[in-house]
Write an enzyme that holds these catalytic residues in place. Structure first.
Site, PDB file in Angstrom:
ATOM      1  N   TRP A 144       0.877  -1.185   0.000  1.00  0.00           N
ATOM      2  CA  TRP A 144       0.000   0.000   0.000  1.00  0.00           C
ATOM      3  C   TRP A 144       0.910   1.229   0.000  1.00  0.00           C
ATOM      4  CZ3 TRP A 144      -2.032   2.610   4.916  1.00  0.00           C
ATOM      5  CH2 TRP A 144      -2.995   3.571   4.614  1.00  0.00           C
ATOM      6  N   ASP A 226      -1.341  -5.431   8.906  1.00  0.00           N
ATOM      7  CA  ASP A 226      -2.288  -4.403   8.496  1.00  0.00           C
ATOM      8  C   ASP A 226      -3.544  -5.136   8.040  1.00  0.00           C
ATOM      9  OD1 ASP A 226      -3.660  -2.255   7.612  1.00  0.00           O
ATOM     10  OD2 ASP A 226      -2.158  -1.564   6.166  1.00  0.00           O
ATOM     11  N   LYS A 263     -13.594  -0.320   4.918  1.00  0.00           N
ATOM     12  CA  LYS A 263     -14.090  -1.085   3.762  1.00  0.00           C
ATOM     13  C   LYS A 263     -15.191  -2.041   4.185  1.00  0.00           C
ATOM     14  CE  LYS A 263     -10.113   0.490   2.244  1.00  0.00           C
ATOM     15  NZ  LYS A 263      -9.686   1.266   1.128  1.00  0.00           N
TER      16      LYS A 263
HETATM   17  C1  LIG Z   1      -3.575  -2.020   3.080  1.00  0.00           C
HETATM   18  C2  LIG Z   1      -4.317  -0.856   3.609  1.00  0.00           C
HETATM   19  N1  LIG Z   1      -4.085  -0.454   4.856  1.00  0.00           N
HETATM   20  C3  LIG Z   1      -4.723   0.575   5.396  1.00  0.00           C
HETATM   21  C4  LIG Z   1      -5.647   1.294   4.669  1.00  0.00           C
HETATM   22  C5  LIG Z   1      -6.258   2.460   5.392  1.00  0.00           C
HETATM   23  O1  LIG Z   1      -7.557   2.695   5.227  1.00  0.00           O
HETATM   24  P1  LIG Z   1      -8.362   3.636   6.249  1.00  0.00           P
HETATM   25  O2  LIG Z   1      -7.424   4.622   6.801  1.00  0.00           O
HETATM   26  O3  LIG Z   1      -9.434   4.218   5.437  1.00  0.00           O
HETATM   27  O4  LIG Z   1      -8.862   2.697   7.288  1.00  0.00           O
HETATM   28  C6  LIG Z   1      -5.914   0.940   3.348  1.00  0.00           C
HETATM   29  C7  LIG Z   1      -6.826   1.719   2.521  1.00  0.00           C
HETATM   30  O5  LIG Z   1      -6.868   1.691   1.337  1.00  0.00           O
HETATM   31  C8  LIG Z   1      -5.242  -0.182   2.812  1.00  0.00           C
HETATM   32  O6  LIG Z   1      -5.468  -0.596   1.568  1.00  0.00           O
END
Ligand SMILES: Cc1ncc(COP(=O)(O)O)c(C=O)c1O
Length: 418
Positions: A144, A226, A263
């Site tokens: 990411w 993560d 999500k």
């Molecule tokens: C691998 C991964 N980690 C963390 C996130 C963080 O998302 P959020 O801050 O919206 O919870 C995302 C979002 O795309 C992600 O794909």
């Protein structure tokens, strides 16, 4: 009249490159083509390309004027500050979702309610940078995009372990494990995607996860999961948390998990997440909690309330929880269906190349293997917007556009052969 300066103390700043997702979105919005499609962002869309408010979320928080919602809810403390560690009912239910029904009972786990998954990654990175002082954090290649940014901001050296094998379009597991076994140093942090790897859509098998756990144990590496897509990948919460729970069951590993409800509850803008730290002893967990609270205090003071209240209401009520499981099945099922539709169209058109990975990958994303030249042709000739890496967000496909997108891919692959 006061004069206006033509100088600033910030004149020396360079312009950092725009995040690729936001750059793509800007181009897409500026395009007036009637058939334009964007397959960039990691957000779920329904079959009409519209955001989908989960039916379960609507049961708790119906779409109504703000006054009506406030009047309905007599709880006058709803806008008060939360404790620094966050909304306790949310933390407790979030832990059970992640670790299993008994996940809330372990005194070696300390949890903080965070500003979604990003906040959890960031708080965890800050804490580990300060306490473990790792010589490096190991990220999958690729990962990411924000991981490198987050760890760079806390001053930790970023290294990469092999992950995606472009030739086979599969996981380069031997490269991954070999690097962790021989190059990573004891005390280093290893960032692992719990499920639905972003951006590749390729996850290790259970046997491979066991070997990763072995290496972390033997080499003294600190696993940091993560977990941004639990339930979104397979439609099953336990299945998607298998790797995390396996590492916990080992008993000997200390680890961190960043958890997001963006999500899997469609609560993107509400910023609902948590950081969990599993320590070797309950005493260490207590001390860690003090330091995590100090860091949280300096960054956000207290996390935001509304999204966490929504999530906790759903997680604590049996009927709503069952309804949510149904929503997860619906989202993951639609995405799987779109993978099959895309693959079916590619086969029908006899598009040059091997495309089996499109269906064997899991979650929101597919690393298609399209080259930057092909991606540019798809954008220029067909107004379909894909990241340069060839990653598509499968959630952007639907029954109305999948044929058009496949034809665009087919034309680009024939124009610029592999
Ligand atoms: C691998 C991964 N980690 C963390 C996130 C963080 O998302 P959020 O801050 O919206 O919870 C995302 C979002 O795309 C992600 O794909």
């Amino acid at each position: 009249m006061s004069s206006v300066s033509d100088k600033s103390q910030f004149d020396h700043l360079s312009e950092p490159p725009l995040d690729p997702h936001y750059a793509l979105k800007e181009l897409f919005h500026a395009d007036n083509h009637p058939k334009k499609v964007i397959l960039g962002s990691g957000v779920y869309r329904d079959d009409n390309s519209e955001p989908w408010i989960l039916p379960t979320v609507q049961k708790v928080q119906p779409l109504a004027p703000a006054e009506a919602i406030v009047r309905e809810n007599q709880d006058s403390s709803r806008y008060e500050y939360l404790p620094i560690s966050g909304f306790a009912p949310f933390i407790s239910t979030a832990r059970q979702v992640l670790f299993g029904p008994l996940g809330d009972k372990d005194a070696r786990v300390v949890s903080m309610h965070t500003v979604s998954g990003t906040g959890a990654n960031s708080l965890g990175a800050r804490f580990l940078a300060e306490t473990l002082k790792p010589s490096a954090v190991w990220l999958s290649d690729p990962s990411w995009v924000n991981h490198e940014n987050i760890w760079g901001l806390v001053g930790v050296n970023v290294e990469k372990y092999p992950y995606w094998d472009a030739a086979t379009k599969k996981l380069n597991f031997e490269g991954m494990i070999g690097t962790l076994e021989t190059v990573a140093r004891p005390g280093d942090v290893v960032l692992l995607h719990a499920c639905a790897h972003n951006p590749t859509g390729v996850d290790p098998s259970k046997e491979q996860w066991k070997r990763v756990a072995d290496v972390c144990q033997q080499r003294g590496l600190f696993p940091f999961f993560d977990c941004a897509y639990q339930g979104f990948a397979s439609g099953n919460l336990a299945e998607d948390a298998w790797a995390v729970r396996h590492f916990v069951e080992r008993g000997l590993l200390e680890m961190a998990v960043a958890q997001s409800f963006s999500k899997n509850m469609g609560l993107y803008g509400e910023r609902v997440g948590a950081l969990h730290l599993l320590c070797g002893t309950a005493t260490a967990a207590q001390k860690a909690k003090g330091h995590l609270s100090r860091l949280q205090r300096g960054q956000v003071s207290q996390p935001p309330t509304m999204g966490a209240r929504l999530a906790a209401t759903i997680l604590a009520d049996e009927e709503l929880f069952q309804s949510w499981l149904g929503d997860l099945k619906e989202m993951s099922g639609r995405i799987r269906g779109m993978r099959e539709a895309l693959y079916g169209e590619l086969v029908r058109l006899a598009t040059p190349g091997e495309w089996g990975h499109v269906v064997s990958q899991i979650g929101m994303f597919s690393y298609t293997g399209l080259t930057p030249e092909q991606v540019a042709a798809i954008q220029d000739d067909s107004h379909v917007y894909i990241l340069k890496s060839g990653r598509i967000s499968v959630a952007g496909l639907n029954t109305n556009n999948v044929k058009y997108v496949t034809e665009a891919i087919d034309a680009a692959v024939r124009k610029h052969p592999f």
